[in-house]
Design an enzyme around this catalytic site. Sequence first.
Site, PDB file in Angstrom:
ATOM      1  N   SER A 171       0.825 -10.202  -0.776  1.00 35.39           N
ATOM      2  CA  SER A 171       0.580  -8.760  -0.792  1.00 35.39           C
ATOM      3  C   SER A 171       0.721  -8.076   0.550  1.00 35.39           C
ATOM      4  O   SER A 171       0.831  -6.842   0.598  1.00 35.39           O
ATOM      5  CB  SER A 171      -0.803  -8.468  -1.382  1.00 35.39           C
ATOM      6  N   LYS A 212       0.800  -1.225   0.000  1.00 38.40           N
ATOM      7  CA  LYS A 212       0.000   0.000   0.000  1.00 38.40           C
ATOM      8  C   LYS A 212       0.835   1.278   0.000  1.00 38.40           C
ATOM      9  O   LYS A 212       0.374   2.322  -0.479  1.00 38.40           O
ATOM     10  CB  LYS A 212      -0.942  -0.001   1.198  1.00 38.40           C
TER      11      LYS A 212
END
Length: 406
Positions: A308, A58
């Site tokens: 991720s 992110k």
Amino acid sequence: MDGTAPLSVTLDDVRGAHKMLSGVARVTTMEGSRHLSSLVGAPVHLKCENLQRTGSFKIRGAYVRISGLRPEERAAGVVAASAGNHAQGVALAASLLGVHSTVFMPVGAPLPKVAATRDYGAEVRMTGTVVDETLHAAREYAEETGAVFIHPFDHPDVIAGQGTVGLEILEQCPEVRTVVVGIGGGGLAAGVAVAVKALRPEVRIVGVQAAGAAAYPPSLTAGRPVALDAVATMADGIMVGRPGDVPFALIRELVDDVVTVTEDQLSSALLLCLERAKLVVEPAGASSVAALLARPDAFEGPIVAVLSGGNVDPLLMQRILRHGMSAAGRYLSLRLLLTDRPGALATLLGVLSVVDANVTDISHVRTDPRLGLTEAEVELHLETKGPDHCAAVATALRDAGYTVLA
């Protein structure tokens, strides 16, 4: 790809983001997995965004988005809403760029994520019990104060930043044939697809959603983003009820397939990453590995599975590991009846000892209206060695004359 409409994010955008992120985001490692390779029958590599700054990809999109703000927008500050990963990405990116950030988080957000977001420099406001309520509060704050709302996935700059993961994949594994990546709102999958398909159109891109929060399959069928009535999954990082408009258009154009995985498959994938790869990965971060476990013959290798994120609350990790071990046949819970007489419990434990089942917890009920005068009920939680061992334990108990209830 029919090329009938221009894409909102291009390879040039991703390359520009890559330059912008130099010295900010880590070029995360790619680790080969012999265990997964043997299961799948093709080379499998893990792209370790769980080792990224703030623990997930992110930071990439958040930094690119905030970097693109005009001076007067930076002066007004930024606001975001998130249960964890996006919150930390925005907080750090804003701090690095000298911009004040306010992050709304739901009341039930894990305490380590709240603490990390504050440590990265954000002003944290606890509002609402679900992310939708938190998003509403953040948007209201933006309207009232003029702060710029930083969306977690539905903006071209954010997608371009996430797409830098795709550039790194091609640099680190130029022979890749399939990229498997989790999908929540779609920012990461869209960005990776933009980068990879522009440079290597023959590479197959497969998105993965949790079955309890799979908004993309019905949306792709309908040809537009469709909101789910409800979402429920342990993978909070991809628990999004409606695709973003911008990533949806890119995913519809560029991603070859979107598959779903169950909660058991997610927990088993997390356990595998921890045990075999020595990597701490959150459930959403392990969704790509879950897809490989669910469909080991479905992917052409070499395969790159994107991990991720690794921001998992320790208490949730404990529950997930127990769930994963149970799904893998490493835990067995059952209830059985035995005659209520001295030594009966010791005899039962002797049977379990012979079949090498380790008792982790036991509950012995002797007084209950459901039980006969000479009956007792025992609930057992056992450590076992796999499905075959579970079956052998149950058979040994029945052969010893016990009535197994569950």
